[in-house]
Write a protein that holds these residues in place. Structure first.
Motif, PDB file in Angstrom:
ATOM      1  N   ARG A 145       0.842  -1.191   0.000  1.00 49.66           N
ATOM      2  CA  ARG A 145       0.000   0.000   0.000  1.00 49.66           C
ATOM      3  C   ARG A 145       0.880   1.245   0.000  1.00 49.66           C
ATOM      4  N   VAL A 146       0.798   2.017  -1.050  1.00 50.70           N
ATOM      5  CA  VAL A 146       1.589   3.239  -1.156  1.00 50.70           C
ATOM      6  C   VAL A 146       0.708   4.353  -1.702  1.00 50.70           C
ATOM      7  N   ALA A 186      13.268   7.103   5.722  1.00 50.23           N
ATOM      8  CA  ALA A 186      13.793   6.539   6.967  1.00 50.23           C
ATOM      9  C   ALA A 186      12.697   5.790   7.716  1.00 50.23           C
ATOM     10  N   ARG A 187      13.101   4.795   8.489  1.00 49.33           N
ATOM     11  CA  ARG A 187      12.158   4.063   9.338  1.00 49.33           C
ATOM     12  C   ARG A 187      11.677   4.981  10.462  1.00 49.33           C
ATOM     13  N   PRO A 226      -7.180   5.305   1.330  1.00 56.11           N
ATOM     14  CA  PRO A 226      -7.299   3.920   1.809  1.00 56.11           C
ATOM     15  C   PRO A 226      -6.471   3.723   3.072  1.00 56.11           C
ATOM     16  N   ARG A 227      -6.823   2.715   3.847  1.00 54.19           N
ATOM     17  CA  ARG A 227      -6.132   2.450   5.102  1.00 54.19           C
ATOM     18  C   ARG A 227      -4.641   2.202   4.856  1.00 54.19           C
ATOM     19  N   ASP A 273       4.066   2.454   5.892  1.00 53.39           N
ATOM     20  CA  ASP A 273       3.858   2.626   4.460  1.00 53.39           C
ATOM     21  C   ASP A 273       4.375   3.967   3.953  1.00 53.39           C
ATOM     22  N   LEU A 274       4.662   4.908   4.850  1.00 54.42           N
ATOM     23  CA  LEU A 274       5.318   6.146   4.423  1.00 54.42           C
ATOM     24  C   LEU A 274       6.689   5.835   3.823  1.00 54.42           C
ATOM     25  N   ARG A 275       7.378   4.864   4.407  1.00 51.06           N
ATOM     26  CA  ARG A 275       8.688   4.447   3.886  1.00 51.06           C
ATOM     27  C   ARG A 275       8.524   3.807   2.506  1.00 51.06           C
TER      28      ARG A 275
END
Length: 393
Positions: free
Chosen positions: A180-181, A211-212, A321-322, A327-329
């Motif tokens: 999911r991106v 970054a994480r 969407p959820r 998922d930002l990474r």
């Protein structure tokens, strides 16, 4: 005396090994082994038993249960060889899943059929340890299998069992989950929704760098060089039950890395630092001195649970969407690859061990890159095609 041999009859010997005092009861512990044969056979058994005791194996393999062994493996091996976060994950799998399923069996009696049946129960309806509907996902059970296989491989090395029963078990095949991106437009919409959030700077830097989240929560101002537009990722933060936030070194030497910042990211961090300085001035001595870039209202470590709840609300309000915070990474990596950034550079920014890992993880981007490459080659080859069509004139 560490141990001794006593003759019990013709060709019969009793080997006794002292194991020290029980820390709970204070009673002496001893191990007895009956040996048939010559005295030298008994002497060999005594030597082996003393070696086992001195190398940490002080429980008779014949009586050792799977539960006792797995807890011992955690203490004697995992505790000294894996990171704290990995150790806690292992402990959770062992206590929540493996011991309830297999712990009552004696280690030497554990067979592939026992393990295979346990996996089947986990996958079937009602197989969740939390009582939820349905079973565990194949990917989750595969993680359990890998951990059990690793633990049992040490039992073979420690001569507690002759072979690893997990070798003959068919592990579940994980289902391929769609990543999911956000695309560029959705990313812009999400940032507009997050603009008034106290977490805006953190979210922006996460998207800009890949970054994480744990790496950013551990970032200190001493790790940031705004003049050179660089941050240095050297550690990570994670919250543990009863321990609070723990800072550890990054996952590998490649995870310890400098990450270049864009001018807009530098400007975002400069505004964030000014706002933080005003807050620190207003609170005075009540403000924490940890020097964290992304901190709570009094400078203390952010509670990632509050961050995740706020993130979920922002995603919902933006009509997206959820998504998970992680998922930002994935979004950052996908946007960089689609923008034409070389995969090697993307891999270095993410702190991946190899560029192959980056390409495998983000293979969904490759078809787009393939089409772009085909169009580029059209531009290269079209002049030659025109000359050929006109007979070379």
């Amino acid at each position: 005396m560490p141990g001794y041999i006593r003759r019990r009859g013709k060709g019969s010997w009793e080997v006794t090994v002292h194991l020290g005092k029980d820390p709970t009861t204070g009673r002496r512990r001893r191990r007895f082994v009956m040996v048939q044969g010559a005295k030298r056979d008994a002497e060999r058994v005594l030597a082996e038993a003393l070696h086992q005791r001195d190398t940490g194996v002080d429980i008779s393999p014949g009586k050792l249960t799977v539960a006792e062994y797995l807890r011992r493996w955690l203490r004697d091996y995992a505790d000294n060889n894996v990171s704290l976060s990995t150790l806690e994950r292992y402990r959770g799998i062992i206590e929540t899943h493996l011991i309830p399923a297999l712990g009552g069996l004696r280690l030497r009696d554990l067979r592939p059929a026992h393990i295979q049946a346990a996996y089947g129960r986990s996958l079937a309806a009602g197989g969740r340890a939390d009582g939820g509907a349905g079973g565990l996902r194949p990917r989750t059970v595969l993680k359990h299998h890998r951990l059990l296989h690793e633990a049992l491989s040490h039992a073979v090395r420690w001569q507690l069992i002759a072979r690893n029963p997990a070798d003959a078990v068919t592990a579940p095949r994980p289902e391929r989950t769609e990543m999911r991106v956000l695309d560029a437009e959705d990313t812009k919409r999400f940032l507009e929704e997050a603009a008034d959030s106290p977490y805006y700077a953190l979210i922006y830097v996460a998207l800009a760098t890949g970054a994480r989240i744990g790496e950013l929560l551990a970032l200190r101002w001493q790790d940031v060089d705004l003049d050179r537009a660089t941050i240095h990722i050297i550690r990570s933060a994670r919250r543990f039950p009863r321990r609070g936030v723990v800072y550890t070194d990054t996952k590998s030497h490649r995870s310890r890395r400098p990450v270049a910042l864009s001018p807009d990211t530098v400007a975002t961090l400069q505004r964030h630092r000014r706002a933080q300085a005003e807050q620190r001035l207003a609170l005075g001595p009540a403000y924490s001195g940890e020097g964290l870039v992304f901190a709570g209202p009094a400078g203390k470590p952010l509670d990632d649970r509050n961050l995740r709840r706020a993130f979920d609300r922002m995603v919902a309000k933006a009509g997206l969407p959820r998504l998970r915070l992680h998922d930002l990474r994935h979004t950052a990596a996908t946007l960089m690859l689609r923008a034409g950034v070389h995969p090697k550079v993307v891999s270095e920014r993410l702190g991946h061990a190899t560029v192959g890992l980056t390409l495998d993880t983000y293979s969904h981007v490759l078809p787009d890159l393939q089409r772009e490459a085909a169009e580029v080659m059209d531009g290269v080859l079209r002049p030659a095609l025109r000359r050929s069509a006109t007979g070379g004139t």
